[in-house]
Motif scaffolding. Structure first.
Motif, PDB file in Angstrom:
ATOM      1  N   SER A   1     -17.345  13.163   3.714  1.00 38.05           N
ATOM      2  CA  SER A   1     -17.826  13.579   2.397  1.00 38.05           C
ATOM      3  C   SER A   1     -16.830  13.313   1.281  1.00 38.05           C
ATOM      4  N   ARG A   2     -15.632  12.879   1.622  1.00 38.55           N
ATOM      5  CA  ARG A   2     -14.618  12.641   0.596  1.00 38.55           C
ATOM      6  C   ARG A   2     -14.858  11.348  -0.178  1.00 38.55           C
ATOM      7  N   ILE A   3     -15.734  10.499   0.315  1.00 40.19           N
ATOM      8  CA  ILE A   3     -15.902   9.180  -0.299  1.00 40.19           C
ATOM      9  C   ILE A   3     -17.361   8.928  -0.658  1.00 40.19           C
ATOM     10  N   THR A   4     -17.554   8.310  -1.823  1.00 41.72           N
ATOM     11  CA  THR A   4     -18.871   7.886  -2.294  1.00 41.72           C
ATOM     12  C   THR A   4     -18.828   6.402  -2.567  1.00 41.72           C
ATOM     13  N   PHE A   5     -19.842   5.674  -2.127  1.00 42.16           N
ATOM     14  CA  PHE A   5     -19.883   4.233  -2.332  1.00 42.16           C
ATOM     15  C   PHE A   5     -20.864   3.877  -3.444  1.00 42.16           C
TER      16      PHE A   5
ATOM     17  N   PHE B   1       0.823  -1.206   0.000  1.00 37.66           N
ATOM     18  CA  PHE B   1       0.000   0.000   0.000  1.00 37.66           C
ATOM     19  C   PHE B   1       0.862   1.263   0.000  1.00 37.66           C
ATOM     20  N   ARG B   2       1.973   1.217   0.720  1.00 38.65           N
ATOM     21  CA  ARG B   2       2.852   2.394   0.745  1.00 38.65           C
ATOM     22  C   ARG B   2       3.364   2.716  -0.654  1.00 38.65           C
ATOM     23  N   VAL B   3       3.797   1.697  -1.365  1.00 38.48           N
ATOM     24  CA  VAL B   3       4.282   1.920  -2.724  1.00 38.48           C
ATOM     25  C   VAL B   3       3.150   2.411  -3.617  1.00 38.48           C
ATOM     26  N   MET B   4       1.961   1.862  -3.455  1.00 39.83           N
ATOM     27  CA  MET B   4       0.812   2.306  -4.245  1.00 39.83           C
ATOM     28  C   MET B   4       0.565   3.796  -4.054  1.00 39.83           C
ATOM     29  N   MET B   5       0.611   4.262  -2.808  1.00 32.55           N
ATOM     30  CA  MET B   5       0.380   5.680  -2.545  1.00 32.55           C
ATOM     31  C   MET B   5       1.528   6.542  -3.075  1.00 32.55           C
ATOM     32  N   ASP B   6       2.748   6.020  -3.024  1.00 32.11           N
ATOM     33  CA  ASP B   6       3.877   6.731  -3.623  1.00 32.11           C
ATOM     34  C   ASP B   6       3.640   6.950  -5.118  1.00 32.11           C
ATOM     35  N   VAL B   7       3.170   5.918  -5.793  1.00 32.68           N
ATOM     36  CA  VAL B   7       2.914   6.012  -7.231  1.00 32.68           C
ATOM     37  C   VAL B   7       1.839   7.052  -7.523  1.00 32.68           C
ATOM     38  N   VAL B   8       0.758   7.021  -6.761  1.00 31.69           N
ATOM     39  CA  VAL B   8      -0.334   7.970  -6.979  1.00 31.69           C
ATOM     40  C   VAL B   8       0.146   9.400  -6.771  1.00 31.69           C
TER      41      VAL B   8
ATOM     42  N   ARG C   1      -6.012   4.213   3.426  1.00 31.57           N
ATOM     43  CA  ARG C   1      -4.597   4.560   3.244  1.00 31.57           C
ATOM     44  C   ARG C   1      -4.455   5.818   2.396  1.00 31.57           C
ATOM     45  N   LEU C   2      -5.318   5.975   1.421  1.00 34.09           N
ATOM     46  CA  LEU C   2      -5.284   7.165   0.568  1.00 34.09           C
ATOM     47  C   LEU C   2      -5.508   8.436   1.382  1.00 34.09           C
ATOM     48  N   PHE C   3      -6.545   8.454   2.213  1.00 33.86           N
ATOM     49  CA  PHE C   3      -6.855   9.648   2.993  1.00 33.86           C
ATOM     50  C   PHE C   3      -5.809   9.922   4.071  1.00 33.86           C
ATOM     51  N   ALA C   4      -5.213   8.864   4.596  1.00 30.04           N
ATOM     52  CA  ALA C   4      -4.143   9.053   5.581  1.00 30.04           C
ATOM     53  C   ALA C   4      -2.943   9.721   4.943  1.00 30.04           C
TER      54      ALA C   4
ATOM     55  N   VAL D   1      -9.983   9.386  -7.063  1.00 30.60           N
ATOM     56  CA  VAL D   1      -9.563   7.989  -7.179  1.00 30.60           C
ATOM     57  C   VAL D   1     -10.781   7.080  -7.256  1.00 30.60           C
ATOM     58  N   LEU D   2     -10.698   6.082  -8.111  1.00 31.02           N
ATOM     59  CA  LEU D   2     -11.673   4.999  -8.125  1.00 31.02           C
ATOM     60  C   LEU D   2     -11.068   3.828  -7.362  1.00 31.02           C
ATOM     61  N   ASP D   3     -11.660   3.515  -6.215  1.00 35.48           N
ATOM     62  CA  ASP D   3     -11.226   2.397  -5.372  1.00 35.48           C
ATOM     63  C   ASP D   3     -12.005   1.180  -5.855  1.00 35.48           C
ATOM     64  N   LEU D   4     -11.375   0.381  -6.690  1.00 37.87           N
ATOM     65  CA  LEU D   4     -12.039  -0.679  -7.434  1.00 37.87           C
ATOM     66  C   LEU D   4     -12.051  -1.977  -6.628  1.00 37.87           C
ATOM     67  N   ALA D   5     -13.247  -2.573  -6.471  1.00 38.12           N
ATOM     68  CA  ALA D   5     -13.409  -3.731  -5.593  1.00 38.12           C
ATOM     69  C   ALA D   5     -12.897  -3.361  -4.208  1.00 38.12           C
ATOM     70  N   CYS D   6     -13.502  -2.348  -3.625  1.00 36.82           N
ATOM     71  CA  CYS D   6     -12.960  -1.657  -2.450  1.00 36.82           C
ATOM     72  C   CYS D   6     -12.977  -2.485  -1.181  1.00 36.82           C
TER      73      CYS D   6
END
Length: 246
Positions: free
Chosen positions: A86-90, A25-32, A55-58, A42-47
């Motif tokens: 409010s930052r997230i929609t499901f 996850f750390r590497v994923m956030m580095d890439v983003v 992890r994204l919001f942190a 961000v689209l959190d796919l199969a969330c």
């Protein structure tokens, strides 16, 4: 309902199978952050339980997330955990359904992120999904898929990986970690999730099994779908993170 307790138990269960999960996850956030900045849509796919969005919001508090899944139990935990945020929609949608995109925003996404999910699907729907994602991501945006990606051409290395994973799981179980079936058994015993659990079990019973593919397969399918460049951002023998740039 103690949603944070459910989040912790889900994390512990997943770490039984993925000891390097947080590093992934750390590497994923580095890439983003490097690819699209600190305020991405961000689209959190199969969330699932919203693990990636947490992890994204942190890491990027001003990010926004659209979290998509079909499992009612995992979505209930996710919605409960993010109540009032409010930052997230499901969105409830089945990625195997060609119409899964119908409920999404018209605004293009900066990044689409998924982890340990697409191996549940067959090759044909994953190939179609990659073509769908190429339409959803803005030019310069990224798709990141972290998943099991074993290579059938490396049987001896695969055996080494299996030995490593077995040793880790033995230690984790000795320390009280629950496996997949045991975790779902705890869900079944919680009356507050009875309806959701019944829905989840119905999905499992209808599931016909997925397919795992090596890194090269994913990179080729993504290039065929229209992504400009693909490659590996992180790998641990049979677990890898593929990044595709739109």
């Amino acid at each position: 309902m103690d949603w944070e307790l459910w989040q912790r138990s889900w994390d512990q269960q997943q770490e039984l199978y993925l000891p390097e999960r947080e590093e992934r996850f750390r590497v994923m956030m580095d890439v983003v952050a490097a690819a699209v900045g600190s305020e991405p849509l961000v689209l959190d796919l199969a969330c699932g339980t919203g693990t990636i969005s947490r992890r994204l919001f942190a890491r990027m508090p001003r990010a926004r997330s659209v979290a998509v899944d079909v499992d009612p139990t995992l979505l209930a935990i996710a919605r409960g955990s993010f109540e009032g945020d409010s930052r997230i929609t499901f969105v409830t949608a089945d990625l195997a359904d060609p119409r899964w995109m119908d409920c999404l925003l018209d605004e293009p996404f900066d990044a689409v992120l998924t982890a340990t999910s697409l191996h549940w699907m067959k090759a044909e729907p994953v190939t179609r999904l990659y073509a769908d994602l190429a339409k959803l991501i803005r030019p310069g945006g990224v798709f990141v898929n972290a998943d099991h990606m074993p290579d059938p051409e490396t049987p001896m290395l695969n055996a080494i990986d299996a030995a490593i994973q077995n040793s880790h799981q033995e230690r984790a179980r000795a320390e009280g970690a629950l496996d997949w079936e045991q975790w779902w058994a705890t869900v079944a015993r919680d009356s507050g999730l009875a309806e959701e659990h019944a829905g989840s079990r119905a999905i499992f019973e209808q599931h016909s099994g997925g397919e795992e593919h090596p890194v090269a397969w994913h990179c080729l399918r993504l290039k065929e779908a229209g992504f400009l460049e693909t490659g590996v951002a992180w790998q641990s023998i049979n677990d890898a993170m593929v990044v595709a740039i739109r």
